[in-house]
Enzyme design. Structure first.
Site, PDB file in Angstrom:
ATOM      1  N   LYS A   1      -0.202  -4.494   8.573  1.00 50.86           N
ATOM      2  CA  LYS A   1       1.726  -4.879   8.108  1.00 50.86           C
ATOM      3  C   LYS A   1       1.890  -6.443   8.311  1.00 50.86           C
ATOM      4  O   LYS A   1       2.359  -6.728   7.531  1.00 50.86           O
ATOM      5  CB  LYS A   1       2.884  -4.183   8.680  1.00 50.86           C
ATOM      6  CG  LYS A   1       4.540  -4.458   9.071  1.00 50.86           C
ATOM      7  CD  LYS A   1       5.091  -4.412   9.895  1.00 50.86           C
ATOM      8  CE  LYS A   1       5.277  -5.868  10.740  1.00 50.86           C
ATOM      9  NZ  LYS A   1       6.245  -5.842  11.566  1.00 50.86           N
TER      10      LYS A   1
ATOM     11  N   ASP B   1       6.728  -0.601   8.132  1.00 54.26           N
ATOM     12  CA  ASP B   1       7.405  -0.393   9.187  1.00 54.26           C
ATOM     13  C   ASP B   1       7.851   0.818   9.537  1.00 54.26           C
ATOM     14  O   ASP B   1       7.792   1.397   8.859  1.00 54.26           O
ATOM     15  CB  ASP B   1       8.129  -1.912  10.051  1.00 54.26           C
ATOM     16  CG  ASP B   1       9.153  -1.978   9.058  1.00 54.26           C
ATOM     17  OD1 ASP B   1       9.860  -1.071   8.091  1.00 54.26           O
ATOM     18  OD2 ASP B   1      10.393  -2.907   9.614  1.00 54.26           O
TER      19      ASP B   1
END
Length: 219
Positions: free
Chosen positions: A121, A139
């Site tokens: 991420k 996320d």
């Protein structure tokens, strides 16, 4: 409603309601963004923005951070989540950037993920926000909102969500879409007690209308 129609509806709404969506982290360059994103793991952007001005004043670049003592960094970031781990990640990240990448923040996902404290991420955030490379950071907000709105089907992991979003969102909209989904999840479609009464996309929500889920397929 087809999956394509869902994407068209959702993206059109966001483009109108949040035309200037952007990260809420405050940064001036790729070094500062990388530090801020590492600090933001399971921590609010607001808290990170309270910590980073003093941090960047003391260590204004990756070279200076590479020479820092972890205990000094800890003292600066003690109010963020998991400061023990993050102070170690920051110093080790900076040292690796200096030792292996010649002092330049790497620009590929593979190299970014070699850095301590940088997962997929965080690497994707760097790619799309710092370097303008098409990517979709996922996320908990993005994962949750995409599923609730029927933009993804049967995704059990962030990577599965990432793949499905990349298949359906035009590359030119990825940077905006990433922030649209995050901000929508942060302030409207929250994990607990979502603000459904104020949500303009409530009619698409599979949490409120689970029967629609049977109609949503990727093909």
């Amino acid at each position: 409603m087809t999956i394509a129609q869902r994407y068209d509806t959702v993206l059109a709404y966001f483009a109108t309601s949040m035309p200037n969506a952007d990260t809420e982290l405050v940064f001036r360059d790729d070094y500062e963004l990388l530090v801020a994103v590492i600090l933001s793991a399971q921590c609010t952007d607001k808290r990170v923005n309270m910590v980073t001005p003093a941090l960047f004043q003391r260590w204004p670049d990756v070279e200076s951070l590479a020479k820092a003592d972890e205990a000094d960094v800890f003292a600066m970031i003690a109010t963020v989540t998991y400061p023990n781990s993050k102070c170690r990640y920051l110093v080790q990240m900076a040292r690796m950037v200096m030792d292996i990448f010649g002092g330049q923040i790497p620009r590929t996902r593979e190299d970014l993920m070699r850095l301590p404290g940088v997962g997929r991420k965080t690497a994707n955030v760097m790619l799309i926000v710092a370097f303008g490379v098409p990517a979709m950071p996922v996320d908990t907000h993005v994962h949750r909102v995409a599923a609730r709105l029927g933009l993804t089907v049967g995704c059990k992991s962030p990577e599965q969500t990432e793949r499905q979003l990349l298949e359906h969102i035009p590359a030119r909209l990825l940077a905006k879409a990433h922030h649209w989904l995050i901000l929508f999840g942060r302030y409207t479609c929250t994990a607990l007690n979502p603000h459904c009464a104020d949500c303009a996309l409530a009619s698409l929500c599979l949490r409120l209308h689970p029967e629609q889920g049977e109609e949503v397929t990727l093909f």
